[in-house]
Structure formats: structure tokens, C-alpha cells
Design an enzyme around this catalytic site. Structure first.
Site, mmCIF file in Angstrom:
data_model
loop_
_atom_site.group_PDB
_atom_site.id
_atom_site.type_symbol
_atom_site.label_atom_id
_atom_site.label_comp_id
_atom_site.label_asym_id
_atom_site.label_seq_id
_atom_site.Cartn_x
_atom_site.Cartn_y
_atom_site.Cartn_z
ATOM 1 N N ASP A 22 0.923 -1.044 -0.124
ATOM 2 C CA ASP A 22 -0.064 0.006 0.257
ATOM 3 C C ASP A 22 0.793 1.072 -0.019
ATOM 4 O O ASP A 22 0.223 2.359 0.206
ATOM 5 C CB ASP A 22 -0.950 -0.237 1.285
ATOM 6 C CG ASP A 22 -0.184 0.229 2.505
ATOM 7 O OD1 ASP A 22 0.831 -0.343 2.809
ATOM 8 O OD2 ASP A 22 -0.673 0.781 3.379
ATOM 9 N N GLU A 23 2.163 1.237 -0.443
ATOM 10 C CA GLU A 23 3.063 2.311 -0.384
ATOM 11 C C GLU A 23 3.865 2.215 -1.608
ATOM 12 O O GLU A 23 4.118 1.240 -1.909
ATOM 13 C CB GLU A 23 3.784 2.401 0.807
ATOM 14 C CG GLU A 23 3.593 3.413 1.815
ATOM 15 C CD GLU A 23 4.404 3.107 3.040
ATOM 16 O OE1 GLU A 23 4.927 4.270 3.645
ATOM 17 O OE2 GLU A 23 4.721 1.896 3.418
#
Lengths: 374, 348
Positions: free
Chosen positions: B94-95
Site C-alpha cells: 500500500d505504499e
């Protein structure tokens, strides 16, 4: 039980077999020497289960008996004692060992000798005699090219093939291969074994400097080496050795003969500039000149030298691992060596120009592929 | 993404919305993988043992992780990133870092771009994200942590030093807990304190990383956004519901994990030369042991003898083992990046 022995005589014998003992053995009792006294003779055993060494010496004693004595403490004690007779008194119930010297008394905790693993008995299925000179030269010529890869156990030892006309020792790590053949050792019924590297290393350091006889006996699982008053027993590597004859090229047409020392010192200088991972050096043979060069692109280092050579064949450019070449040339004694090459991606052979009449040395090395052929 | 796993759970299960949620096992050995913002108020955070989390927040709702769902969202947002730039360096599911200097939509301001991207992520996934914008990776990551959740923070070039000067040392991206503790002992509390040390001082104390600390304390980070970050190792591990004390069971479990590593290695189409085993004891003492061989480790059969060899010195009966891990490193691609030079092998 009690016995008296010269401190230096005992130290000398223990030092010669101490190499077997590992710092962190599988079973703790292997941190001990096994002492067995029988009729005034002390037999000492050291073992790591795979390899055992046994030595014996005369002692003054009235009784027979056995005890396991911690190796490290005993050796350190003897090393620091001036030469003198020392008395060992062993309490057979508590296994405690007391050493008395002129300087004082030292008490250490021994162990029950019956816990010490049994060393396999000599069952002479097969025996051959050789001199310590021959054995140590066979070891020195081959051991450096054995492999560390425990997934290919056969290659972690030296292969020995006894035939009716000669004996061949072979080692390989998959990148290079040494075949060391002696015509002065032979045996009517042929046999092959693989001797583990550790055993050979121990032999190398224990074999006496003066030339004497070594008896080698072996069966399917163990080999026994006997010289002077030392015996070594090692478990053999029970694997099939690679089919080495097949990879030795029968005919390498491109031959170069060069002064070994000149080439060796040149390689040592050039190797400093080679890539630290591949140790790649480039040999360019044109006419009767050999150009040796290396570059390390990561650091913009480069070096090259020229040497004259005798050359028979077409011009060729081929890459090798400098460390392999240096190690191989270091192990040869001939003033001149010949390189037999064919293609830049095929095995090269190194053969000494002058050899002992009983010796036949062949060294094979695989190239490092160069990324550009000019 | 904000509280990523927990947010996905709250999105997919309305009953969880507005409530403290932890993703992860609730058993006495479970660990929180992610905590919703409602749970964080109670001091619950990721990597916290579930038992402690439950004590801190008695109303905490534990939900099982659903990696397929997270991966799906991860793919959605990554697709969105690529609409703006190809220079995307994923950090985790998620990054990611995006180099938007030259973006495909020719948006002149990174702030405008970030605002648009955040909106599109929300439209597509109903999840909020936080963005940090600055002149390099270190500062952008630092900025992204400032305004969470649903945040957007810019560190403009002129403010870099001001910002770093008063930033607590443990907030520096690239300075972990252990290093932060060490630095605090040395009296380094804020970025400004770190800047007082010379480069050679830092290198003496922290080794190679000292260079990095020296640089980031001045806001310097010249690492490019690397879309093809090289994978350095491939592995798997397992925490057990009860401690392993039998040697044979430990070996069996290591074999199982190795089979998983084998599967992952085949999927990633890679192979390596170093096998590392990880043992975490009951008291959380962690040891790793590795072995490098000259042949490729490319399947289970290659790993098995190494596992047995390495494990022979491990005695699980002493303390009990709670976690085992197997990984393969020294991967092939590391070597392939080196030009030329290939040592040929004898064909037996």
C-alpha cells in the site's frame, strides 16, 4: 591406576593427533583423549567420529586401565611444564585425573573411557605401501582443488584409483581438475576410494619430514594410514566420483610454453587489478608473445604485461580466474610449463615441462568467458 | 493508504465502521497486522502482540486478514499510479514512491497531482490515502507521515532544513527503533542534534549507514525512484500456535516452509546461492544461520540437506521455538547485472 611419563614425550605424541579434535564435537566426550594403558604401553586416541588418530608411547606403569582426559586442559598443562617425568593418578570411580610434577599438582575431571566411541578395527581388505614423500606430494598436488560444496560430497575429497600399472589421485571443484599419477605405486587388484579432505589435511600436517613408509589399508568404508607410531582411520566418502576422464580434452592443438616463475609473478601483479568477484584475467597469445591483462570496470582499474613464450598454434584470446592459475602454478615445480588450449570456452590444460620420472601431473582449468572478443 | 488492512475490512463490513478494529489473530500468540484509527487511539499499533492490544482496548474487534482483498486494492492503486508515471517504486502493498517530475498528464504541480490522485483512489476504492510531497524520497516519505489520515503534506525545498531541524529522530525514515535509541543515548533527540556530528563521526559509530544519516540530516537523498527494485531474498516464515520443542518437529516444519519458499522461488523465476534459517525462541531471542554453496539453490531438494546441516546445531528443547523462517538470498539477478565474465563449469 597410576603411570609416569615424560612430559615432553607425551606432549609430542598428543600434538601430532590433536588436530582431529573439533572445538564443538557432536558428542562432548570427543573433546577428550582416550588413554588406554596396557602392559606399560599408553595408547592415545583422538576422534571426531569421521576421522580418528591413534598414537602410542612407553610409560612406566604397573596396572592396566582406561580413562578419557580433557584434551585442551591437558595439552595446555603439558605445554607450560618444563621437561620432566609427570605422574598421572586416576581414580577409577570418580574418573578424576591428578597430574603431579615437580612444580605442583593439577586435578582435572576425566570421563568414563567406555563412553568413548569405538574406532573401527583394521580389516585389511586391501593394502598398499608408499613412502611419506609420495603421499605428501600426492596430497599437496591435489587437495587445493577439492570442492567445499557439501551437496556434491564426492568432490569434497581426493579420489584415489589403484591399478596394476599406476595410482591416480584426482581432485576437482567443478571449475578445475588435477590428475596426479604415480607409476611407482601399483596394485594387482584395482580399487578406487575417495578420501575426505579433512583426513588428508591432517595427514599433511602429521606426516614426518624424514622419508619413511606409510601403509595404507582400506575396505569399502574406511581407510587406515600407518606410519611411525601413528595410525589414522577415516571414513571414506561413499559416492561416485565424477567421470573425470571424459572432461579431459584428448587433443588441444594450441600449445604455449612459458617460464613458470615469470608467468606466476606477472599473474600476481595483474590479479591485483582484476575484478574482485571474478578474478578474471585475459590471456592474449599472438605469435610468440603472451599479453596478460585485467580490468575492473567498477573501479576503472586496469593492468597489462607482456611476456615472451613459445607458441605453436593460431592466435587466441582466453579468460581465466587468476586465483586458479596462481594456485596451480604455485603447486608445480617445473621451471617451464606448457598450456594446451583449444577454444576460449573449452578447458585448458597445464602440464609441467619437466617431471619426475615417476610422476605424471595434469591440471585442467575451465575458462572465464570474456564478454568481448576483439 | 491509511490503516490499510483495517480500512479495507471496515469498507467491506459496515458493522466495523467507526469501531476499533485490529486485523490479525486474536489468539494468545497472534500479532496485530494493522489497526484502525479508532483502535490506535487506545495505543494499539501494528506488530503489537494481540494479547497486549486486547488489554489496551477491551472493545477491540479482531478480524482475520484477507490478503486477496488487500492485493486487489494494491493492484487497483498501482494501476492508477501508472496513469501518472512509469517511475513507480513500490515499498509495500500500500505504499510507493512516484517520481512525477515528468508526469504523463503534464500536471505542473506535484501538489495538484497528489490531490487528484488521492481523489481517484477514493473514487475507485472508497479508501483514503496520505501523500507526502518533496524533492527526494527521504523527504517525501517523511512528509507522508505528517498529516495522516487522508493527509497531504508538502515539504518545499526552502523549508527542508527548518523541517528537519525540529523533527524527532525516531520520525526519520531510515532510522529504526534500535538506531533511534542509540542516538538518544548520544544526546541526539532532533534532526538538529544529528547535524552536529561530522560524517566521519557517524561512520565510526554506525558504519556504512553513517553516511546515510549524515546526508538525511541535511535533507540530502540522491537515490532515484527505482521502478525495478531488485529483490534481494525470497523466503517464508511461520509462527506456531505452540512452541516447538522436538527436534524432529522443527525439521518437519522447516521442510514445510522450504516447500513454500520453493513455490515462491519458482513463481518469481529466481534462484540463489545462500540459504538462511531463522529461529525465534520462546523468549523472542532471534538467531539466524546461513550457508552459501557454489551451486544454485533452485528447488526443495537442494534446500533439504542444508536445512539438516544448519539445524544440527540448534536445540529446540532448551527454550522452545515460536517462529521458524527459511529464505534464499544471493539471488541470480544480483549477479546478472555484472557485465560479462562467466566462470565455466566442467560438465560431468
Amino acid at each position: 591406576m597410576k603411570f609416569i611419563v615424560s612430559s615432553s614425550a607425551l606432549l609430542k605424541q598428543l600434538s601430532s593427533i590433536n588436530g582431529v579434535i573439533t572445538t564443538n564435537p557432536v558428542v562432548p566426550i570427543l573433546e577428550n583423549f582416550l588413554f588406554e594403558i596396557n602392559e606399560g604401553k599408553l595408547v592415545v586416541t583422538a576422534s571426531d567420529l569421521q576421522t580418528s588418530m591413534i598414537t602410542e608411547l612407553e610409560v612406566e606403569s604397573k596396572e592396566n586401565g582406561n580413562i578419557a582426559v580433557p584434551a585442551r586442559i591437558l595439552l595446555d598443562t603439558l605445554k607450560n611444564l618444563p621437561e620432566q617425568p609427570v605422574t598421572f593418578s586416576i581414580d577409577e570411580d570418580s574418573y578424576s585425573v591428578e597430574i603431579s610434577s615437580d612444580n605442583g599438582r593439577y586435578k582435572l575431571a576425566g570421563e568414563n573411557a567406555t563412553d568413548f566411541p569405538k574406532v573401527p578395527n583394521v580389516s585389511d581388505d586391501f593394502a598398499v605401501d608408499m613412502s611419506t614423500d609420495v603421499l605428501s606430494s600426492a596430497i599437496n598436488n591435489t587437495i587445493f582443488a577439492t570442492s567445499n560444496d557439501e551437496l556434491r560430497p564426492a568432490m569434497t575429497g581426493v579420489y584415489m584409483n589403484l591399478s596394476d600399472s599406476n595410482t591416480t589421485f584426482v581432485s576437482t571443484d567443478g571449475h578445475r581438475l588435477i590428475r596426479y599419477r604415480r607409476v611407482d605405486i601399483a596394485s594387482e587388484n584395482g580399487s578406487t576410494i575417495i578420501i575426505p579432505r579433512k583426513a588428508l589435511n591432517l595427514l599433511k600436517s602429521t606426516l614426518p619430514a624424514e622419508n619413511t613408509n606409510v601403509t595404507v589399508e582400506f575396505n569399502m568404508s574406511n581407510a587406515f594410514f600407518k606410519f611411525n607410531n601413528i595410525k589414522m582411520i577415516c571414513r571414506l566418502i561413499d559416492e561416485r566420483f565424477p567421470d573425470y576422464e571424459n572432461v579431459i580434452p584428448a587433443e588441444n592443438p594450441n600449445k604455449m610454453i612459458i617460464d613458470r616463475n615469470e608467468f606466476l609473478s606477472s599473474l600476481k601483479r595483474i590479479a591485483i587489478y582484476a575484478n574482485k568477484t571474478t578474478h578474471q584475467v585475459r590471456l592474449k597469445i599472438a605469435g610468440s608473445e603472451l599479453q596478460i591483462s585485467a580490468e575492473d570496470l567498477d573501479f576503472a582499474n586496469e593492468a597489462n604485461e607482456r611476456l615472451s613464450c613459445e607458441h605453436d598454434g593460431s592466435d587466441i584470446e582466453i579468460g581465466f580466474n587468476a586465483r586458479f592459475l596462481i594456485e596451480m602454478l604455485n603447486n608445480l615445480h617445473s621451471d617451464r610449463v606448457s598450456f594446451h588450449l583449444s577454444e576460449p570456452n573449452k578447458a585448458g590444460l597445464i602440464i609441467p615441462e619437466e617431471q619426475d620420472e615417476n610422476e605424471d601431473i595434469l591440471m585442467l582449468v575451465m575458462p572465464v568467458m570474456l564478454n568481448n572478443y576483439v | 493508504m491509511d490503516a490499510f488492512f483495517a480500512s479495507v475490512e471496515q469498507r467491506d463490513n459496515p458493522a466495523l465502521r467507526g469501531k476499533p478494529v485490529a486485523v490479525g489473530g486474536s489468539s494468545d500468540r497472534g500479532v496485530v497486522a494493522a489497526a484502525s484509527y479508532e483502535a490506535r487511539k487506545y495505543g494499539v499499533h501494528s506488530a503489537m502482540p494481540s494479547m497486549i492490544a486486547a488489554r489496551k482496548c477491551p472493545d477491540l474487534i479482531f478480524v482475520k486478514s484477507r490478503f486477496d482483498a488487500y492485493r486487489e486494492v494494491s493492484r487497483q492503486i498501482r494501476d492508477l499510479f501508472f496513469e501518472y508515471t512509469d517511475l513507480v517504486e513500490p515499498l509495500s502493498l500500500d505504499e510507493a514512491f512516484l517520481d512525477v517530475t515528468h508526469n504523463k498528464k503534464a500536471i505542473p504541480s506535484a501538489t495538484l497531482l497528489a490531490r487528484e490522485l488521492k481523489q481517484r483512489i477514493f473514487d475507485e476504492t472508497q479508501l483514503t490515502a496520505s501523500a507526502g510531497i518533496s524533492v527526494n524520497k527521504f523527504l517525501a516519505k517523511t512528509a507522508s507521515d505528517v498529516n495522516k489520515p487522508d493527509g497531504l503534506f508538502l515539504i518545499p525545498p526552502d523549508n527542508v532544513l527548518d523541517y528537519i531541524t525540529r523533527m524527532p529522530i525516531e520520525h526519520f525514515y531510515g532510522i529504526g527503533n534500535v538506531t533511534a535509541m542509540k542516538m538518544k543515548k548520544m544526546g541526539i533527540i532532533f534532526g538538529d542534534d544529528l547535524r552536529q556530528y561530522s560524517e566521519s563521526d557517524l561512520v565510526t559509530r554506525f558504519g556504512k549507514s553513517g553516511h546515510f544519516y549524515y546526508q538525511i540530516s541535511r535533507g540530502i537523498d540522491n537515490r532515484p525512484v527505482n521502478p525495478e527494485r531488485i529483490r534481494k531474498s525470497i523466503g517464508a516464515e511461520n509462527t506456531f500456535s505452540r512452541d516447538i520443542t522436538e527436534y524432529s518437529e522443527m525439521i518437519d516444519q522447516l521442510r514445510n516452509i522450504a516447500r513454500e519458499v520453493d513455490r515462491r522461488m519458482k513463481k518469481a523465476e529466481t534462484r540463489g546461492r545462500t540459504l538462511t534459517l531463522k529461529f525465534k525462541y520462546h523468549d523472542f531471542q532471534l538467531i539466524t544461520r546461513s550457508k552459501t554453496i557454489s551451486e544454485w539453490i533452485d528447488n526443495f531438494a537442494r534446500m533439504e540437506p542444508l536445512i539438516e546441516e544448519i539445524s544440527s546445531e540448534i536445540d529446540p528443547s532448551e527454550k522452545g521455538i515460536r517462529l521458524l523462517g527459511v529464505s534464499v538470498s544471493n539471488l541470480e539477478q544480483d549477479e546478472d547485472t555484472r557485465p560479462g565474465a562467466l566462470q565455466l563449469t566442467l560438465e560431468f
